[in-house]
Design an enzyme around this catalytic site. Structure first.
Site, PDB file in Angstrom:
ATOM      1  N   TYR A  97      -2.118  -0.630  10.609  1.00 17.85           N
ATOM      2  CA  TYR A  97      -2.027  -0.970   9.192  1.00 17.85           C
ATOM      3  C   TYR A  97      -0.745  -0.391   8.575  1.00 17.85           C
ATOM      4  CZ  TYR A  97      -3.577  -1.220   4.277  1.00 17.85           C
ATOM      5  OH  TYR A  97      -3.683  -1.468   2.930  1.00 17.85           O
TER       6      TYR A  97
ATOM      7  N   SER B 122       0.858  -1.187   0.000  1.00 25.31           N
ATOM      8  CA  SER B 122       0.000   0.000   0.000  1.00 25.31           C
ATOM      9  C   SER B 122       0.892   1.235   0.000  1.00 25.31           C
ATOM     10  CB  SER B 122      -0.856   0.006   1.261  1.00 25.31           C
ATOM     11  OG  SER B 122      -1.430   1.270   1.451  1.00 25.31           O
TER      12      SER B 122
HETATM   13  N1  LIG Z   1      -8.678  -1.077  -0.233  1.00 21.38           N
HETATM   14  C1  LIG Z   1      -7.687  -0.211  -0.276  1.00 21.38           C
HETATM   15  O1  LIG Z   1      -7.873   1.007  -0.211  1.00 21.38           O
HETATM   16  C2  LIG Z   1      -6.268  -0.708  -0.430  1.00 21.38           C
HETATM   17  C3  LIG Z   1      -5.280   0.218  -0.800  1.00 21.38           C
HETATM   18  C4  LIG Z   1      -3.969  -0.209  -0.934  1.00 21.38           C
HETATM   19  C5  LIG Z   1      -3.648  -1.529  -0.704  1.00 21.38           C
HETATM   20  N2  LIG Z   1      -4.622  -2.407  -0.335  1.00 21.38           N
HETATM   21  C6  LIG Z   1      -4.217  -3.790  -0.067  1.00 21.38           C
HETATM   22  O2  LIG Z   1      -4.872  -4.661  -0.968  1.00 21.38           O
HETATM   23  C7  LIG Z   1      -5.027  -5.947  -0.361  1.00 21.38           C
HETATM   24  C8  LIG Z   1      -6.464  -6.397  -0.497  1.00 21.38           C
HETATM   25  O3  LIG Z   1      -7.277  -5.460   0.186  1.00 21.38           O
HETATM   26  P1  LIG Z   1      -8.831  -5.260  -0.153  1.00 21.38           P
HETATM   27  O4  LIG Z   1      -9.049  -3.827  -0.330  1.00 21.38           O
HETATM   28  O5  LIG Z   1      -9.237  -6.196  -1.195  1.00 21.38           O
HETATM   29  O6  LIG Z   1      -9.457  -5.651   1.267  1.00 21.38           O
HETATM   30  P2  LIG Z   1     -10.665  -6.611   1.610  1.00 21.38           P
HETATM   31  O7  LIG Z   1     -11.754  -6.432   0.632  1.00 21.38           O
HETATM   32  O8  LIG Z   1     -10.949  -6.385   3.063  1.00 21.38           O
HETATM   33  O9  LIG Z   1     -10.043  -8.050   1.405  1.00 21.38           O
HETATM   34  C9  LIG Z   1      -9.079  -8.572   2.273  1.00 21.38           C
HETATM   35  C10 LIG Z   1      -8.930 -10.039   1.973  1.00 21.38           C
HETATM   36  O10 LIG Z   1      -7.986 -10.602   2.888  1.00 21.38           O
HETATM   37  C11 LIG Z   1      -8.538 -11.783   3.457  1.00 21.38           C
HETATM   38  N3  LIG Z   1      -8.000 -12.000   4.785  1.00 21.38           N
HETATM   39  C12 LIG Z   1      -8.005 -11.165   5.825  1.00 21.38           C
HETATM   40  N4  LIG Z   1      -7.416 -11.723   6.894  1.00 21.38           N
HETATM   41  C13 LIG Z   1      -7.012 -12.962   6.496  1.00 21.38           C
HETATM   42  C14 LIG Z   1      -6.343 -14.033   7.143  1.00 21.38           C
HETATM   43  N5  LIG Z   1      -5.979 -13.957   8.415  1.00 21.38           N
HETATM   44  N6  LIG Z   1      -6.073 -15.141   6.426  1.00 21.38           N
HETATM   45  C15 LIG Z   1      -6.450 -15.246   5.134  1.00 21.38           C
HETATM   46  N7  LIG Z   1      -7.102 -14.268   4.474  1.00 21.38           N
HETATM   47  C16 LIG Z   1      -7.374 -13.143   5.154  1.00 21.38           C
HETATM   48  C17 LIG Z   1     -10.041 -11.503   3.477  1.00 21.38           C
HETATM   49  O11 LIG Z   1     -10.804 -12.689   3.490  1.00 21.38           O
HETATM   50  P3  LIG Z   1     -11.397 -13.310   4.845  1.00 21.38           P
HETATM   51  O12 LIG Z   1     -11.794 -12.179   5.715  1.00 21.38           O
HETATM   52  O13 LIG Z   1     -12.503 -14.178   4.412  1.00 21.38           O
HETATM   53  O14 LIG Z   1     -10.286 -14.105   5.416  1.00 21.38           O
HETATM   54  C18 LIG Z   1     -10.236 -10.801   2.160  1.00 21.38           C
HETATM   55  O15 LIG Z   1     -10.363 -11.733   1.115  1.00 21.38           O
HETATM   56  C19 LIG Z   1      -4.557  -5.796   1.089  1.00 21.38           C
HETATM   57  O16 LIG Z   1      -3.255  -6.245   1.209  1.00 21.38           O
HETATM   58  C20 LIG Z   1      -4.621  -4.300   1.296  1.00 21.38           C
HETATM   59  O17 LIG Z   1      -3.729  -3.889   2.292  1.00 21.38           O
HETATM   60  C21 LIG Z   1      -5.931  -2.038  -0.207  1.00 21.38           C
END
Ligand SMILES: NC(=O)c1ccc[n+]([C@@H]2O[C@H](COP(=O)([O-])OP(=O)(O)OC[C@H]3O[C@@H](n4cnc5c(N)ncnc54)[C@H](OP(=O)(O)O)[C@@H]3O)[C@@H](O)[C@H]2O)c1
Length: 302
Positions: A188, A175
């Site tokens: 985070y 991120s």
């Molecule tokens: N959204 C943003 O603004 C943003 C910006 C920059 C980077 N990112 C990065 O992009 C990535 C995906 O984020 P997202 O926005 O798609 O978030 P999200 O919709 O909350 O998805 C997070 C995913 O991680 C899984 N997860 C969480 N804890 C876990 C665990 N202990 N073991 C296995 N799986 C786990 C969740 O599934 P379960 O809960 O079912 O396990 C879910 O599939 C992350 O690394 C995040 O830091 C996001």
């Protein structure tokens, strides 16, 4: 000082300049894309959000098999079914990446049932979204266990076989907050900065390992449930990214062996500014963009 060392020291800036210019010119050339038809791709957190789009994009671009890991079976199943219906091979396993024993156990199951993973995408993450003093200790620990240590365990589980095969790729969805932290998401930002250091170290460590490389993606705010409720001051100026675009650019970066990808590319400016601007000026930028207060309205995933 020996003549040889003196010459080496003099040559060093010239060599550096040569490599910077060469890398700049090479980046302008169109690069050929890796074929994915023999790749077995495992995506942590592949059931929803960016992970779900990554799974669909890898499948769309011809991956041999896609494997999803996550904690919630319902969304893993839905995503796997959607991908299978489109004609690509996809399966899922319930696995909490924070649980080291479970990661090693499920990695063994994957190897036996599906085969060798050749592309590992460390995407799973959580955000607690509070200041240090407002955060529960266990929640602070949990974020580090999932976002940072989880990547240690998955990489340790799959990298050795990639090295044996001389074929593999480790991808990290990081991120921009790893380089430009904001208040109200201290858990985070710390975990992402630590994960960035992990990837920088791994990338350099694999420099001389034939056929195995790394890609780290640093996206700006993306339209998923993760930062639900977060409000930036000028959404027209700083609109959130679409998860499908993040997925598409990530797969392109993997296929062209790009080590680091900032999304959008203008985020490079933020990192450059941060390296030389005085703190007061940076504080003004944060105040103007509203990043000081953007987490006040944060709700997160329910
Ligand atoms: N959204 C943003 O603004 C943003 C910006 C920059 C980077 N990112 C990065 O992009 C990535 C995906 O984020 P997202 O926005 O798609 O978030 P999200 O919709 O909350 O998805 C997070 C995913 O991680 C899984 N997860 C969480 N804890 C876990 C665990 N202990 N073991 C296995 N799986 C786990 C969740 O599934 P379960 O809960 O079912 O396990 C879910 O599939 C992350 O690394 C995040 O830091 C996001």
């Amino acid at each position: 000082m020996e003549l040889k060392s003196a010459c080496r020291m003099l040559l060093f800036p010239i060599q550096m300049f040569y490599h910077i210019v060469r890398a700049g010119l090479l980046s302008l050339l169109p690069s050929s894309k890796k074929d994915l038809s023999k790749e077995v791709i495992l995506i942590t957190g592949g059931g929803r959000g960016i992970g779900r789009h990554l799974a669909k994009e890898f499948a769309k671009q011809g991956a041999k098999k896609v494997i999803l890991w996550g904690r919630t079976e319902k969304c893993l199943k839905e995503t796997a079914e959607e991908i299978s219906l489109s004609g690509s091979e996809c399966c899922y396993f319930v696995c909490d990446v924070a649980n080291r024993e479970e990661v090693y156990k499920q990695a063994k199951v994957v190897r036996e049932k599906v085969g060798d993973v050749t592309i590992l995408v460390n995407n799973a993450a959580v955000v607690h979204g509070k200041s240090l003093m407002d955060s529960d200790d266990d929640a602070l620990l949990k974020t580090q266990h999932i976002n940072t240590l989880g990547q240690f365990w998955t990489t340790k589980a799959f990298l050795p076989r990639m090295l044996e095969l001389q074929h593999g790729h480790v991808v990290c969805i990081n991120s921009i907050l790893s380089q430009s932290p904001i208040p109200g998401a201290i858990d985070y930002c710390t975990s992402k900065a630590s994960s960035l250091a992990f990837m920088e170290s791994l990338t350099l460590g694999l420099l001389y390992c034939r056929g195995v490389s790394c890609t780290t993606v640093l996206p700006f705010h993306t339209n998923t449930e993760m930062f639900r409720g977060m409000r930036v001051r000028f959404p027209q100026l700083f609109p959130p990214l679409k998860p499908e675009i993040v997925a598409q650019k990530t797969v392109d970066a993997v296929r062209t062996d790009k080590a680091f990808l900032y999304l959008p590319w203008t985020m490079h400016a933020l990192v450059i500014l941060k390296s030389f601007m005085p703190q007061v000026a940076l504080e003004e930028i944060h105040r103007f963009s509203g990043s000081y207060t953007c987490m006040n309205t944060f709700k997160g995933r329910t």
